[in-house]
Write an enzyme that holds these catalytic residues in place. Structure first.
Site, mmCIF file in Angstrom:
data_model
loop_
_atom_site.group_PDB
_atom_site.id
_atom_site.type_symbol
_atom_site.label_atom_id
_atom_site.label_comp_id
_atom_site.label_asym_id
_atom_site.label_seq_id
_atom_site.Cartn_x
_atom_site.Cartn_y
_atom_site.Cartn_z
ATOM 1 N N GLU A 68 0.856 -1.187 0.000
ATOM 2 C CA GLU A 68 0.000 0.000 0.000
ATOM 3 C C GLU A 68 0.895 1.241 0.000
ATOM 4 O O GLU A 68 0.478 2.322 0.401
ATOM 5 C CB GLU A 68 -0.963 -0.011 1.181
ATOM 6 N N CYS B 124 -3.602 -4.502 3.771
ATOM 7 C CA CYS B 124 -2.725 -5.497 4.396
ATOM 8 C C CYS B 124 -3.001 -6.926 3.930
ATOM 9 O O CYS B 124 -2.289 -7.855 4.309
ATOM 10 C CB CYS B 124 -2.829 -5.412 5.918
ATOM 11 N N HIS C 252 -2.681 -11.686 10.982
ATOM 12 C CA HIS C 252 -2.387 -10.280 10.733
ATOM 13 C C HIS C 252 -2.429 -9.577 12.089
ATOM 14 O O HIS C 252 -3.396 -9.721 12.837
ATOM 15 C CB HIS C 252 -3.420 -9.680 9.784
#
Lengths: 81, 420
Positions: free
Chosen positions: B91, B123, B250
């Protein structure tokens, strides 16, 4: 379940996660941040409320609720749907 | 290993090699809280010790190359030539058209017979690319092919980011996918997805990110539940409490991973608090050792968590790992694979723990002087010479520094690098 009963569940859940909060001081125009809840504690409060009211609403629908009164109205709508 | 996940009789496929690069400098999260006047009560729920910080001579390209170079350099010429696809997942793009992969390809010395592309899904991007790479290798369309996926990002935060500032890390994870899965053997066909449109966090300009904290955390938790539910529709008998020996998640901050685990154990298994706590320590905590000292590595976060398990958990025999990837906006995936002692040995050879321990711990004043320069990292410039004086003073204090690629200047929009 009436809004009064839902209000009791909401306040009980808040003091379960935030034991330092004075239950009588939880006003309808407060939000969870005003009561001192950090991001993880806000998650925990909503999860406890969902469990105690036996509702299966996605968490994402709770993210833009402005204050305790709005939360109680939202829960009442979900419960009656 | 508990639980049985069908392999559908497919060929073996998975992660052959994995490495992470997380900068050469870090700052104590407690110091950020103290100097910014943040509420120390929230410090405990973040469960973080330090965050990595980039230098003005670093960018998403240098992070990607510095993560991937040890993997590529260890391959012989034939194996290197079999890397048929290079994907950068980020990103933190530096151009609307030209991919970061084009620079990375050059500095890694990969074959010219290689596809190059860049993908974006916040992500989740690395995992999206990885899933497609697994399918490419498993399909057999090009026997022996390898795919290199690199998740790489920079942080765009300063004091205005408030509680986001202490949680964000920088760096990259390089993941080599092939039919020789020494690090993780994929459970082929065992995956679940969940996606919906939401504006929970975004990077609307090249020097600013915005986040609706509650929106993002609630979306993460919904996606964890729902992507696991989708996984369970594909895997008979999938059981959150019994099928997986470890989880790699994550990790925006460790406190969220803890809340996510607690939610699943309560909702799916009615577990009591003491049971949840013990299970968290056993199956989740090994994945958090590295994230707790790096911060949120964005697209590479799940793979830093996997590396953390392999370097910090007692792996004796095959162990199933459940992996959960979430990207704002939002899209998510839960999938699984198997690791063993060989995987742990391969991971230890990368010495990620040693790399993290060698980072130079900055004082707060020095840290703050880096922030404005770092905010310019992705901003378009026709010509710019990078002022390296501050960076080089910091590099001189890094213990046992490895050779690394650094950004020197931008000429007519073209970034120029040097290996030092």
């Amino acid at each position: 379940m009436t809004e009064t009963e839902i209000s009791r569940v909401v306040k009980d859940s808040i003091v379960t996660i935030l034991p330092y909060v004075d239950r009588a001081g939880i006003r309808g125009d407060c939000n969870l941040k005003d009561l001192g809840a950090d991001s993880v504690e806000r998650i925990e409060i909503i999860l406890v409320i969902k469990q105690r009211l036996a509702i299966d609403e996605p968490l994402a629908r709770f993210s833009s609720i402005a204050n305790i009164d709005a939360l109680i109205r939202f829960l009442a709508e979900v419960r009656s749907a | 290993m508990r639980g049985e996940v069908p392999t559908n009789g497919s060929r073996s496929v998975g992660i052959e090699a994995l490495n992470a690069y997380c900068g050469v400098a870090c700052i104590s999260v407690r110091e950020i809280f103290e100097h910014r006047g943040l509420d120390m009560k929230r410090y405990a729920n973040l469960s973080m010790e330090t965050r990595s910080i980039g230098l003005p001579i670093e960018d998403p390209i240098t992070h990607a190359v510095n993560a991937a170079k040890p993997i590529v350099d260890a391959l012989d010429a034939e194996a290197r030539a079999s890397i048929e696809i290079l994907v950068t997942a980020t990103e933190s793009g530096v151009d609307y058209s030209k991919s970061i992969a084009s620079y990375v390809h050059a500095h890694l010395g990969l074959s010219r017979n290689c596809r190059l592309l860049e993908v974006k899904a916040a992500c989740y991007a690395s995992t999206a690319a990885l899933s497609l790479a697994f399918a490419y290798v498993a399909s057999g369309v090009s026997p022996g092919a390898k795919v290199l996926v690199i998740g790489t990002d920079v942080a765009l935060v300063n004091a205005r980011a408030e509680y986001l500032e202490p949680t964000i890390g920088v760096g990259a994870a390089a993941i080599l996918v092939s039919d020789q899965p020494r690090v993780l053997t994929l459970d082929v066909g065992a995956f679940g997805n969940y996606s919906f449109e939401t504006m929970d966090s975004a990077r609307p300009t090249a020097d600013f990110e915005t986040a609706d904290v509650d929106g993002s955390l609630f979306a993460y938790l919904d996606c964890f539940s729902q992507s696991f539910a989708d996984y369970a529709t594909r895997v008979d008998g999938a059981d959150f409490a019994a099928t997986f020996d470890y989880f790699a998640m994550h990790t925006p901050f460790s406190g969220l991973v803890k809340a996510a685990h607690r939610k699943m154990m309560r909702e799916l298994h009615g577990a009591a608090p003491a049971q949840i706590e013990a299970d968290f320590a056993r199956r989740m905590q090994p994945s958090l050792v590295f994230p707790q000292i790096v911060g949120n590595l964005c697209s590479a976060s799940v793979y830093l968590a996997l590396a953390s398990i392999l370097e910090n958990a007692p792996i004796e025999g095959p162990r199933r790992v459940g992996l959960f990837s979430y990207g704002s906006g939002c899209s998510s995936e839960f999938f699984s694979g198997v690791v063993d002692e060989g995987a742990a040995a391969a991971m230890r050879a990368m010495r990620i723990g040693a790399h993290l321990r060698a980072r130079h711990a900055l004082g707060f004043g020095e840290y703050e002087r880096l922030l404005d320069d770092n905010l310019r990292c992705l901003v378009a410039a026709r010509d710019r010479v990078v002022d390296a004086r501050h960076s080089e003073a910091i590099l001189a204090r890094v213990k046992n520094r490895r050779r690394m690629l650094v950004l020197r200047r931008i000429e007519n929009y073209h970034r120029k690098y040097e290996l030092i």
